[in-house]
Each structure stands twice: as structure tokens, then as C-alpha cells.
Design an enzyme around this catalytic site. Sequence first.
Site, mmCIF file in Angstrom:
data_model
loop_
_atom_site.group_PDB
_atom_site.id
_atom_site.type_symbol
_atom_site.label_atom_id
_atom_site.label_comp_id
_atom_site.label_asym_id
_atom_site.label_seq_id
_atom_site.Cartn_x
_atom_site.Cartn_y
_atom_site.Cartn_z
ATOM 1 N N ARG A 92 0.805 -1.224 0.000
ATOM 2 C CA ARG A 92 0.000 0.000 0.000
ATOM 3 C C ARG A 92 0.838 1.274 0.000
ATOM 4 O O ARG A 92 0.313 2.365 -0.180
ATOM 5 C CB ARG A 92 -0.966 -0.014 1.205
ATOM 6 C CG ARG A 92 -2.152 -0.937 0.989
ATOM 7 C CD ARG A 92 -2.923 -1.171 2.270
ATOM 8 N NE ARG A 92 -2.260 -2.133 3.151
ATOM 9 C CZ ARG A 92 -2.667 -2.439 4.376
ATOM 10 N NH1 ARG A 92 -3.712 -1.846 4.888
ATOM 11 N NH2 ARG A 92 -2.020 -3.342 5.106
ATOM 12 N N THR A 98 2.095 -12.942 9.816
ATOM 13 C CA THR A 98 2.956 -12.549 10.947
ATOM 14 C C THR A 98 3.447 -13.765 11.753
ATOM 15 O O THR A 98 4.577 -13.759 12.246
ATOM 16 C CB THR A 98 2.205 -11.568 11.873
ATOM 17 O OG1 THR A 98 0.891 -12.081 12.132
ATOM 18 C CG2 THR A 98 2.073 -10.205 11.237
ATOM 19 N N GLY A 135 -6.928 -5.770 14.530
ATOM 20 C CA GLY A 135 -7.490 -6.936 15.210
ATOM 21 C C GLY A 135 -8.178 -6.494 16.492
ATOM 22 O O GLY A 135 -7.807 -5.480 17.098
ATOM 23 N N ASN A 153 0.874 1.850 7.034
ATOM 24 C CA ASN A 153 0.629 0.969 5.888
ATOM 25 C C ASN A 153 0.541 1.736 4.576
ATOM 26 O O ASN A 153 0.546 1.138 3.508
ATOM 27 C CB ASN A 153 -0.669 0.180 6.100
ATOM 28 C CG ASN A 153 -0.541 -0.766 7.295
ATOM 29 O OD1 ASN A 153 0.389 -1.556 7.364
ATOM 30 N ND2 ASN A 153 -1.445 -0.647 8.236
ATOM 31 N N TYR A 184 28.348 32.516 -0.145
ATOM 32 C CA TYR A 184 28.550 31.074 -0.155
ATOM 33 C C TYR A 184 29.958 30.789 0.370
ATOM 34 O O TYR A 184 30.952 31.254 -0.197
ATOM 35 C CB TYR A 184 28.400 30.485 -1.571
ATOM 36 C CG TYR A 184 28.856 29.052 -1.598
ATOM 37 C CD1 TYR A 184 28.162 28.080 -0.868
ATOM 38 C CD2 TYR A 184 30.015 28.654 -2.283
ATOM 39 C CE1 TYR A 184 28.594 26.768 -0.822
ATOM 40 C CE2 TYR A 184 30.453 27.338 -2.244
ATOM 41 C CZ TYR A 184 29.736 26.409 -1.513
ATOM 42 O OH TYR A 184 30.168 25.113 -1.461
ATOM 43 N N ALA A 191 29.057 41.228 2.376
ATOM 44 C CA ALA A 191 27.933 40.740 1.572
ATOM 45 C C ALA A 191 28.423 40.282 0.206
ATOM 46 O O ALA A 191 29.263 40.924 -0.406
ATOM 47 C CB ALA A 191 26.912 41.858 1.410
ATOM 48 N N ASN A 201 35.102 27.260 -4.934
ATOM 49 C CA ASN A 201 35.779 26.076 -4.391
ATOM 50 C C ASN A 201 35.824 24.908 -5.342
ATOM 51 O O ASN A 201 36.415 23.885 -5.022
ATOM 52 C CB ASN A 201 35.083 25.643 -3.081
ATOM 53 C CG ASN A 201 33.627 25.280 -3.299
ATOM 54 O OD1 ASN A 201 32.969 25.850 -4.160
ATOM 55 N ND2 ASN A 201 33.135 24.336 -2.536
HETATM 56 C C1 UD1 Z 1 -1.450 -6.881 12.117
HETATM 57 C C2 UD1 Z 1 -2.249 -7.740 13.123
HETATM 58 C C3 UD1 Z 1 -3.458 -6.964 13.580
HETATM 59 C C4 UD1 Z 1 -3.027 -5.647 14.190
HETATM 60 C C5 UD1 Z 1 -2.156 -4.857 13.207
HETATM 61 C C6 UD1 Z 1 -1.552 -3.663 13.906
HETATM 62 C C7 UD1 Z 1 -1.909 -10.086 12.521
HETATM 63 C C8 UD1 Z 1 -2.511 -11.284 11.896
HETATM 64 N N1 UD1 Z 1 -2.655 -8.956 12.493
HETATM 65 O O1 UD1 Z 1 -2.250 -6.674 10.970
HETATM 66 O O2 UD1 Z 1 -4.198 -7.711 14.557
HETATM 67 O O3 UD1 Z 1 -4.166 -4.885 14.560
HETATM 68 O O4 UD1 Z 1 -1.072 -5.666 12.726
HETATM 69 O O5 UD1 Z 1 -0.836 -2.859 13.024
HETATM 70 O O6 UD1 Z 1 -0.801 -10.141 13.030
HETATM 71 N N2 UD1 Z 1 5.103 -9.094 8.236
HETATM 72 C C9 UD1 Z 1 6.134 -9.944 7.919
HETATM 73 N N3 UD1 Z 1 5.857 -11.067 7.207
HETATM 74 C C10 UD1 Z 1 4.608 -11.379 6.797
HETATM 75 C C11 UD1 Z 1 3.551 -10.498 7.140
HETATM 76 C C12 UD1 Z 1 3.827 -9.360 7.864
HETATM 77 O O7 UD1 Z 1 7.283 -9.699 8.268
HETATM 78 O O8 UD1 Z 1 4.447 -12.421 6.155
HETATM 79 C C13 UD1 Z 1 5.415 -7.881 9.013
HETATM 80 C C14 UD1 Z 1 5.165 -6.604 8.221
HETATM 81 O O9 UD1 Z 1 6.359 -6.185 7.592
HETATM 82 C C15 UD1 Z 1 4.733 -5.616 9.304
HETATM 83 C C16 UD1 Z 1 4.101 -6.511 10.369
HETATM 84 O O10 UD1 Z 1 4.551 -7.824 10.123
HETATM 85 O O11 UD1 Z 1 5.854 -4.967 9.873
HETATM 86 C C17 UD1 Z 1 2.584 -6.469 10.337
HETATM 87 O O12 UD1 Z 1 2.107 -6.925 9.085
HETATM 88 P P1 UD1 Z 1 0.861 -6.289 8.370
HETATM 89 O O13 UD1 Z 1 0.629 -7.034 7.105
HETATM 90 O O14 UD1 Z 1 0.979 -4.820 8.283
HETATM 91 O O15 UD1 Z 1 -0.308 -6.697 9.404
HETATM 92 P P2 UD1 Z 1 -1.680 -5.976 9.586
HETATM 93 O O16 UD1 Z 1 -2.607 -6.399 8.509
HETATM 94 O O17 UD1 Z 1 -1.444 -4.540 9.784
HETATM 95 MG MG MG Z 2 0.302 -3.212 9.419
#
Ligand code: UD1
Ligand code: MG
Length: 455
Positions: free
Chosen positions: A18, A80, A142, A229, A351, A365, A371
Site C-alpha cells: 500500500r 505474521t 485486530g 501501511n 557562499y 555581503a 571552491n
Molecule cells: C497486524 C495484526 C493486527 C493488528 C495490526 C496492527 C496479525 C494477523 N494482524 O495486521 O491484529 O491490529 O497488525 O498494526 O498479526 N510481516 C512480515 N511477514 C509477513 C507479514 C507481515 O514480516 O508475512 C510484518 C510486516 O512487515 C509488518 C508486520 O509484520 O511490519 C505487520 O504486518 P501487516 O501485514 O501490516 O499486518 P496488519 O494487517 O497490519
Molecule cells: Mg500493518
Amino acid sequence: MPQTRLAIIVLAAGKGTRMQSDLPKVMHKLAERPMLRHVLDACERLDPWRIVVVVGTDMPSVEAFAKPHPVAIQHEQRGTGHAVAAAQPAFEGESFDDVLVVYGDTPLITSETLARMVRERRITGAAAVVLGMRVDAENAYGRLVLDGHGNLVEIVEAAEATPQQLAITLCNSGVMAIDGSMLFDLVGRLSADNAKGEYYLTDVVALACQEGGLARVVEAGVEELVGVNSRADQAIAEAILQRRLRAAAMAGGATLIDPDTVYLCADTIIGRDVVIGPNVVIGPGVTLQDRVEIKAFCHIDGAIIRAGAIIGPFARLRPGADVGEDAHIGNFVELKNTKFGRGAKANHLSYLGDAEIGEKANIGAGTITCNYDGFFKYRTVIGAGAFIGTNTSLVAPITLGDGAMTAAGSVVTTDVAPDATAIGRAPQIDKPGHAARFRETKRRAKAAAARTLEE
Ligand code: UD1
Ligand code: MG
């Protein structure tokens, strides 16, 4: 207390679709530093036993930036929970008491809040402590589902929530403290049978609770937990961070005449009784010592301004500028890689680059240090108490001794001895009566041209 081991896993493998960018999301900047640095700062302040950063396969910039912390590669972004599992090899054969999972896209988290979570887990013996925030407006976070005793029983993603669950205003910031002995076991048992087909880390809460474990919520203000995001979120986070930096500067004894218009960096060092006027932008690597005054509309980066110096309005200080005590830098003066002596003045339109200006020198001035010849840069050295006349071009490399002077309008190409005056301009010729004769000739010519037109 026995020695306890705290591990921190920073999730930074998400592509950040995004953001609509070629840059990985966590490398986008707030207050001129990548978001990941802000998160790592907060983590490092806890002095943990280990920090592991989870990155994607095609993110060499993030990998390089995470150093010296070890990096774990998550080859596919499958959620995550999957990202945390990717960090497991970095802990092979090791045991630790607590693990904090922190998101790279939640950059305003503070070390105080992280420490509060670890404390809560140790005191309650909870399997997991989740960092919650109150969000009243419609949102995609969440939802934290509590039982009658205020304990957490599950986290439901917005996409899966029932209307009743969506009405819950206690939301998941993403940050979690988990019992280190349970983490990888719980994560290994996650399923991707959900709306997004991802392994949700958030499901470890329900898993732990089903097995009689305890899960708790620690709350913090949403200002600290904003998730980035999109570019719009980034702007919201920047505004919050700037407010924080301005408040810290003022708490430290600086006056910000119109704080909302002053932009600071996370590493800006500001002394006591500093005054910063409206519309000042301070980039990375700036120190403002005590009693410095920065007048309106200055742009400063990579510079040290020593005690009592006055800068601006409309001055531009670039990396390597070192302004001495009580010196004055005035309007439309640019300094780059220049040591500007104590009590020296350059009050207008100059400058000064790759230069060293002695104490109490006066730079007239329009003085320009020439340079650069298109290939190499050269130094200009101006002695203490020197007086550089208006509109002098100093063709570097060049040295002017202590107390030297240059005549206004000079192009100075060779060194000037101490206390000598250099005059480097065409001699003046005066022509008596010439101006009057010139005007008369032109007046007649114009009258003749007008008559021709009438005929
Ligand atoms: C997540 C939470 C949500 C919470 C929100 C807060 C989960 C399932 N959901 O959703 O409950 O309210 O964050 O901001 O955890 N990332 C990875 N690998 C992946 C997916 C994500 O490293 O495969 C990292 C992303 O780089 C980011 C973080 O995890 O830093 C969160 O991922 P993102 O996809 O933004 O989760 P949200 O949909 O925001
Ligand atoms: Mg997020």
C-alpha cells in the site's frame, strides 16, 4: 533476581504494497530516519540479549541496515506467525525467557511501553501479553476479546470479526510479549485456515488459552501505536513524531516560537536557552549548543552551532558546517564543510564552502568561495580578524592571513599576506561631463526618431 534473557523479533518482511513504492516499507523515513531505526532504537534501549530482524528475500537495503543485528529471511510472506517462525533458526539451540515481537511498521513504540509489557508477563506469568489500544473509529485492526476477569481470550482479525466483535474498541497494536519457552511451539501449531490464508501470530493467544495459559493486555495510547501501511499513515506518524520531538526540545529548555512549524530530527541535540524561530527545518546530525538562536526560515543539516551563535533568518547550513561561539550567520548565507570562527560574521548573501574562517573575521555581503572547478574541490583559509570586502570572489585554493583585507568587488586568486590588502578589480576611470553629453545625444536621437514616425 536471576539473570533473564530477553529476545526481540522485529517483523519487517512485509512488502508494504500500500506504500506504492520500490523501497521496502520499513526503509521509509520519519524525521529523516528509516522507520526500522526508530523501532530498533526502542528495542536497543531495553538492552536485550538478542534482536533478530525478519526481512524478505529481496531486501538487501533492510538487511544492511539491520546490522549488527542478525537477520532472518522469510522467503514468502505468509503472515505474521509465519514471519516469527522464520526467525527460529536464529535461536537454534538457545533458550530465553521472554520474547517481544515488534512490528517494523509500528515505528513510534517506546522502550518504556516495551519494558512495561515484559514486566507484566514476568509478574503474571502469562503465556502472552498483548499491547492494546483504544480506537473508537472504524478501523482494520485486530480486536482483543476479553473474558469477565479482564484476561485476553483471543484476537480476532477485523476481516473475520462478527459485528459484535467489530464493536470492540480495544484493538491489537501488534506488539506481543510471549513466554520464550512456548513461542516456537505455539507458532509451529498455527493454521492458515482463515480469511487471508495466512499464519496469524495473533492466534497464539487462543492456542495458549485453550491449554490453560493466561493472556493479558497492556494498554498504551494510540499515538504511540499507529501502524504505517500507506503514505497517509506515514504523514500521520510523522506529525506525531514531530510533536514528540518539539515537546522534548521545549522540556529541555529551548523556546520554539511557533512549534508546529519547526521540523526536527530524532538525533537533533538542543541545549538550554536555545531559541528557534518559525519555519525552521533541521535535518540529520545537528547540534545546537546553549543560547543559540535560529531565526525564521533556516534549513540546517549536518552542522554544529556553538554556544551563543545567531543564525538566519533564511540561512542554509549544510553538512560539515561548524559555526563558532557567538558567530553570526545572516540572511541568504550558505555554509558547507566550513569551520566558521568564534565571533566571526557573515551577515548577508554569501557562499562559504570548504573553508576555514578565523575568529572575528568579517565576511562582506556577496562573498563567494570559488571552491570547485568542475572536477576537484579546493580550500579557502581566512585568518583571524580578516575583513573581506563586499562581493569578493575567493578563487581557491587560497589563504588570506590574519588581519588581511580585500577591496570590494575583488576577484582574489593568490594568497594574501597577514595585514595586507588585496585589490583585484579593474581600475576606475572617471570621464568629466560624459554623463551629461551622453544624455543630450540620446535625447536628440529619440526626438528625431519620433519626428520620422509622425511624417
Ligand atoms: C497486524 C495484526 C493486527 C493488528 C495490526 C496492527 C496479525 C494477523 N494482524 O495486521 O491484529 O491490529 O497488525 O498494526 O498479526 N510481516 C512480515 N511477514 C509477513 C507479514 C507481515 O514480516 O508475512 C510484518 C510486516 O512487515 C509488518 C508486520 O509484520 O511490519 C505487520 O504486518 P501487516 O501485514 O501490516 O499486518 P496488519 O494487517 O497490519
Ligand atoms: Mg500493518
